[in-house]
Design a protein around this motif. Structure first.
Motif, PDB file in Angstrom:
ATOM      1  N   MET A   1      32.417 -11.840 -73.053  1.00 39.05           N
ATOM      2  CA  MET A   1      32.216 -12.111 -71.403  1.00 39.05           C
ATOM      3  C   MET A   1      33.563 -11.519 -70.987  1.00 39.05           C
ATOM      4  O   MET A   1      34.530 -11.867 -71.367  1.00 39.05           O
ATOM      5  N   SER A   2      33.419 -10.930 -69.767  1.00 35.69           N
ATOM      6  CA  SER A   2      34.658 -10.410 -68.851  1.00 35.69           C
ATOM      7  C   SER A   2      35.345 -11.786 -68.213  1.00 35.69           C
ATOM      8  O   SER A   2      34.791 -12.720 -67.818  1.00 35.69           O
ATOM      9  N   GLU A   3      36.716 -11.749 -68.138  1.00 35.40           N
ATOM     10  CA  GLU A   3      37.454 -12.751 -67.665  1.00 35.40           C
ATOM     11  C   GLU A   3      37.393 -12.603 -66.059  1.00 35.40           C
ATOM     12  O   GLU A   3      37.306 -11.618 -65.464  1.00 35.40           O
ATOM     13  N   THR A   4      37.121 -13.724 -65.530  1.00 34.86           N
ATOM     14  CA  THR A   4      37.116 -13.975 -63.963  1.00 34.86           C
ATOM     15  C   THR A   4      38.539 -14.110 -63.580  1.00 34.86           C
ATOM     16  O   THR A   4      39.238 -15.220 -63.866  1.00 34.86           O
ATOM     17  N   ILE A   5      38.975 -13.394 -62.443  1.00 35.00           N
ATOM     18  CA  ILE A   5      40.336 -13.566 -62.085  1.00 35.00           C
ATOM     19  C   ILE A   5      40.327 -13.867 -60.570  1.00 35.00           C
ATOM     20  O   ILE A   5      39.472 -13.384 -59.834  1.00 35.00           O
ATOM     21  N   GLU A   6      41.056 -14.682 -60.301  1.00 34.52           N
ATOM     22  CA  GLU A   6      41.346 -15.309 -58.846  1.00 34.52           C
ATOM     23  C   GLU A   6      42.364 -14.638 -58.291  1.00 34.52           C
ATOM     24  O   GLU A   6      43.572 -14.573 -58.732  1.00 34.52           O
ATOM     25  N   ILE A   7      42.192 -13.893 -57.019  1.00 35.10           N
ATOM     26  CA  ILE A   7      43.088 -13.657 -56.061  1.00 35.10           C
ATOM     27  C   ILE A   7      43.442 -14.849 -55.079  1.00 35.10           C
ATOM     28  O   ILE A   7      42.516 -15.325 -54.380  1.00 35.10           O
ATOM     29  N   PRO A   8      44.538 -15.151 -54.954  1.00 33.25           N
ATOM     30  CA  PRO A   8      44.556 -16.516 -54.093  1.00 33.25           C
ATOM     31  C   PRO A   8      44.695 -16.135 -52.767  1.00 33.25           C
ATOM     32  O   PRO A   8      44.809 -15.050 -52.157  1.00 33.25           O
ATOM     33  N   PRO A   9      44.264 -17.258 -51.753  1.00 32.20           N
ATOM     34  CA  PRO A   9      44.071 -17.009 -50.368  1.00 32.20           C
ATOM     35  C   PRO A   9      45.428 -16.152 -49.882  1.00 32.20           C
ATOM     36  O   PRO A   9      46.531 -16.336 -50.077  1.00 32.20           O
ATOM     37  N   ARG A  10      45.016 -15.004 -48.790  1.00 31.49           N
ATOM     38  CA  ARG A  10      45.983 -14.352 -48.149  1.00 31.49           C
ATOM     39  C   ARG A  10      46.780 -13.629 -49.160  1.00 31.49           C
ATOM     40  O   ARG A  10      47.840 -13.329 -48.856  1.00 31.49           O
ATOM     41  N   SER A  11      46.115 -13.115 -50.144  1.00 28.79           N
ATOM     42  CA  SER A  11      46.985 -12.305 -51.047  1.00 28.79           C
ATOM     43  C   SER A  11      46.194 -11.075 -51.427  1.00 28.79           C
ATOM     44  O   SER A  11      45.033 -10.840 -50.986  1.00 28.79           O
ATOM     45  N   GLY A  12      46.676 -10.249 -52.389  1.00 30.44           N
ATOM     46  CA  GLY A  12      46.196  -9.069 -52.957  1.00 30.44           C
ATOM     47  C   GLY A  12      46.435  -8.642 -54.187  1.00 30.44           C
ATOM     48  O   GLY A  12      47.398  -9.146 -54.850  1.00 30.44           O
ATOM     49  N   THR A  13      45.637  -7.651 -54.872  1.00 29.00           N
ATOM     50  CA  THR A  13      45.965  -7.212 -56.421  1.00 29.00           C
ATOM     51  C   THR A  13      45.504  -5.760 -56.318  1.00 29.00           C
ATOM     52  O   THR A  13      44.972  -5.214 -55.481  1.00 29.00           O
ATOM     53  N   ALA A  14      45.678  -5.046 -57.312  1.00 30.25           N
ATOM     54  CA  ALA A  14      45.362  -3.851 -57.769  1.00 30.25           C
ATOM     55  C   ALA A  14      45.234  -3.519 -59.119  1.00 30.25           C
ATOM     56  O   ALA A  14      45.894  -4.276 -59.967  1.00 30.25           O
ATOM     57  N   PHE A  15      44.270  -2.956 -59.514  1.00 30.15           N
ATOM     58  CA  PHE A  15      43.867  -2.714 -60.938  1.00 30.15           C
ATOM     59  C   PHE A  15      43.209  -1.432 -61.233  1.00 30.15           C
ATOM     60  O   PHE A  15      42.786  -0.869 -60.329  1.00 30.15           O
ATOM     61  N   VAL A  16      43.046  -0.941 -62.549  1.00 28.66           N
ATOM     62  CA  VAL A  16      42.230   0.202 -62.842  1.00 28.66           C
ATOM     63  C   VAL A  16      41.059  -0.218 -63.483  1.00 28.66           C
ATOM     64  O   VAL A  16      40.905  -1.101 -64.108  1.00 28.66           O
ATOM     65  N   VAL A  17      40.042   0.862 -63.079  1.00 26.77           N
ATOM     66  CA  VAL A  17      38.722   0.633 -63.500  1.00 26.77           C
ATOM     67  C   VAL A  17      38.321   2.116 -64.068  1.00 26.77           C
ATOM     68  O   VAL A  17      38.411   3.179 -63.435  1.00 26.77           O
ATOM     69  N   ALA A  18      37.800   2.156 -65.370  1.00 31.87           N
ATOM     70  CA  ALA A  18      37.566   3.382 -65.871  1.00 31.87           C
ATOM     71  C   ALA A  18      36.176   3.652 -65.456  1.00 31.87           C
ATOM     72  O   ALA A  18      35.285   3.053 -65.122  1.00 31.87           O
ATOM     73  N   LYS A  19      35.937   5.317 -65.496  1.00 28.39           N
ATOM     74  CA  LYS A  19      34.763   5.686 -65.377  1.00 28.39           C
ATOM     75  C   LYS A  19      33.743   5.129 -66.230  1.00 28.39           C
ATOM     76  O   LYS A  19      33.719   4.928 -67.272  1.00 28.39           O
ATOM     77  N   GLY A  20      32.549   4.568 -65.652  1.00 31.63           N
ATOM     78  CA  GLY A  20      31.446   3.893 -66.203  1.00 31.63           C
ATOM     79  C   GLY A  20      31.515   2.625 -66.218  1.00 31.63           C
ATOM     80  O   GLY A  20      30.696   1.662 -66.547  1.00 31.63           O
ATOM     81  N   GLN A  21      33.006   1.751 -66.012  1.00 31.84           N
ATOM     82  CA  GLN A  21      33.053   0.550 -65.756  1.00 31.84           C
ATOM     83  C   GLN A  21      32.540  -0.157 -64.594  1.00 31.84           C
ATOM     84  O   GLN A  21      32.529   0.756 -63.551  1.00 31.84           O
ATOM     85  N   ALA A  22      32.080  -1.406 -64.757  1.00 30.53           N
ATOM     86  CA  ALA A  22      31.676  -2.121 -63.443  1.00 30.53           C
ATOM     87  C   ALA A  22      32.756  -3.134 -62.945  1.00 30.53           C
ATOM     88  O   ALA A  22      33.388  -3.751 -64.033  1.00 30.53           O
ATOM     89  N   PHE A  23      32.885  -3.376 -61.700  1.00 33.37           N
ATOM     90  CA  PHE A  23      33.640  -4.841 -61.397  1.00 33.37           C
ATOM     91  C   PHE A  23      32.869  -5.504 -60.194  1.00 33.37           C
ATOM     92  O   PHE A  23      32.078  -4.811 -59.601  1.00 33.37           O
ATOM     93  N   THR A  24      32.944  -6.678 -60.315  1.00 32.07           N
ATOM     94  CA  THR A  24      32.067  -7.623 -59.418  1.00 32.07           C
ATOM     95  C   THR A  24      33.218  -8.278 -58.644  1.00 32.07           C
ATOM     96  O   THR A  24      34.132  -8.915 -59.056  1.00 32.07           O
ATOM     97  N   VAL A  25      33.067  -8.595 -57.405  1.00 31.09           N
ATOM     98  CA  VAL A  25      33.707  -9.000 -56.163  1.00 31.09           C
ATOM     99  C   VAL A  25      32.811 -10.303 -55.906  1.00 31.09           C
ATOM    100  O   VAL A  25      31.820 -10.254 -55.542  1.00 31.09           O
ATOM    101  N   ILE A  26      33.476 -11.393 -56.094  1.00 26.35           N
ATOM    102  CA  ILE A  26      32.837 -12.764 -55.620  1.00 26.35           C
ATOM    103  C   ILE A  26      33.602 -13.644 -54.607  1.00 26.35           C
ATOM    104  O   ILE A  26      34.748 -13.806 -54.581  1.00 26.35           O
ATOM    105  N   ASP A  27      32.926 -14.224 -53.719  1.00 23.07           N
ATOM    106  CA  ASP A  27      33.077 -15.315 -52.971  1.00 23.07           C
ATOM    107  C   ASP A  27      32.922 -16.459 -53.522  1.00 23.07           C
ATOM    108  O   ASP A  27      31.559 -17.296 -53.292  1.00 23.07           O
ATOM    109  N   PRO A  28      33.706 -17.313 -54.123  1.00 22.63           N
ATOM    110  CA  PRO A  28      33.463 -18.480 -55.000  1.00 22.63           C
ATOM    111  C   PRO A  28      33.133 -19.756 -53.875  1.00 22.63           C
ATOM    112  O   PRO A  28      32.477 -20.465 -54.437  1.00 22.63           O
TER     113      PRO A  28
END
Length: 196
Positions: A1-28
């Motif tokens: 199972m993929s790890e769920t990562i938190e972006i703290p309020p009023r901040s940001g991040t960047a990451f690489v996603v390979a062709k064919g991979q998926a990513f999910t954005v969640i409003d907890p």
């Protein structure tokens, strides 16, 4: 199972996603916008384009089944699942100037633009190369008769999620938005997970 990562309020991040991979954005917690941008990892001058996307998808209401296109007319992402079905691809990331313009009585914040610039810098992406973001969960009604825009609180409930499938190797920038109106006046975290 993929790890769920938190972006703290009023901040940001960047990451690489390979062709064919998926990513999910969640409003907890609900009522929180996330600005998302995408670049081709092999040449970051190829970047997501709202104009190309509107042109080829023939709608500004983008949801499951729609694709996000690049400035070079290549598909970058496909929206596979979307529990809310309400997002914005018209408005630019909030910035210091946004706060000076719309919130003169509030402290100036660097906003999503500043957060994205910092997160994307290690990938060789400069601030001026940040495009109009795909604003996940953002509620921007458009009056069909006058063209007038408004920014209303997001309708997202806790746990709303959008799943994107990468159609090329990508660098993704993602925030927990910093603007008052965009988030109904409060600031909460955003979660995401990258899936194989």
């Amino acid at each position: 199972m993929s790890e769920t990562i938190e972006i703290p309020p009023r901040s940001g991040t960047a990451f690489v996603v390979a062709k064919g991979q998926a990513f999910t954005v969640i409003d907890p917690q609900g009522t929180q916008v996330s600005d998302m941008v995408a670049y081709a990892q092999g040449d970051v001058r190829e970047v997501m384009s709202n104009g190309r996307t509107f042109d080829y998808e023939e709608t500004i209401h983008l949801t499951a089944g729609n694709r996000l296109w690049s400035n070079r007319s290549n598909v970058m992402l496909e929206i596979e699942e979307d529990s809310l079905g309400q997002h914005d691809y018209l408005l630019t990331p909030c910035s210091e100037d946004t706060f000076r313009h719309f919130y003169p009585d509030k402290p100036v914040h660097r906003g999503c633009m500043g957060n994205l610039a910092e997160a994307l810098a290690p990938y060789g992406i400069e601030r001026d190369a940040i495009p109009t973001a795909f604003n996940v969960f953002m509620n921007v009604p458009v009056d069909g008769a006058t063209g007038t825009l408004s920014v209303d609180p997001p309708a997202s409930k806790p746990g709303e999620a959008v799943r994107f499938r990468a159609k090329m190797d990508l660098v993704i920038g993602l925030t927990a938005c910093s603007a008052y109106a965009s988030n109904g006046g409060s600031f909460k975290p955003i979660h995401y997970r990258v899936e194989g």
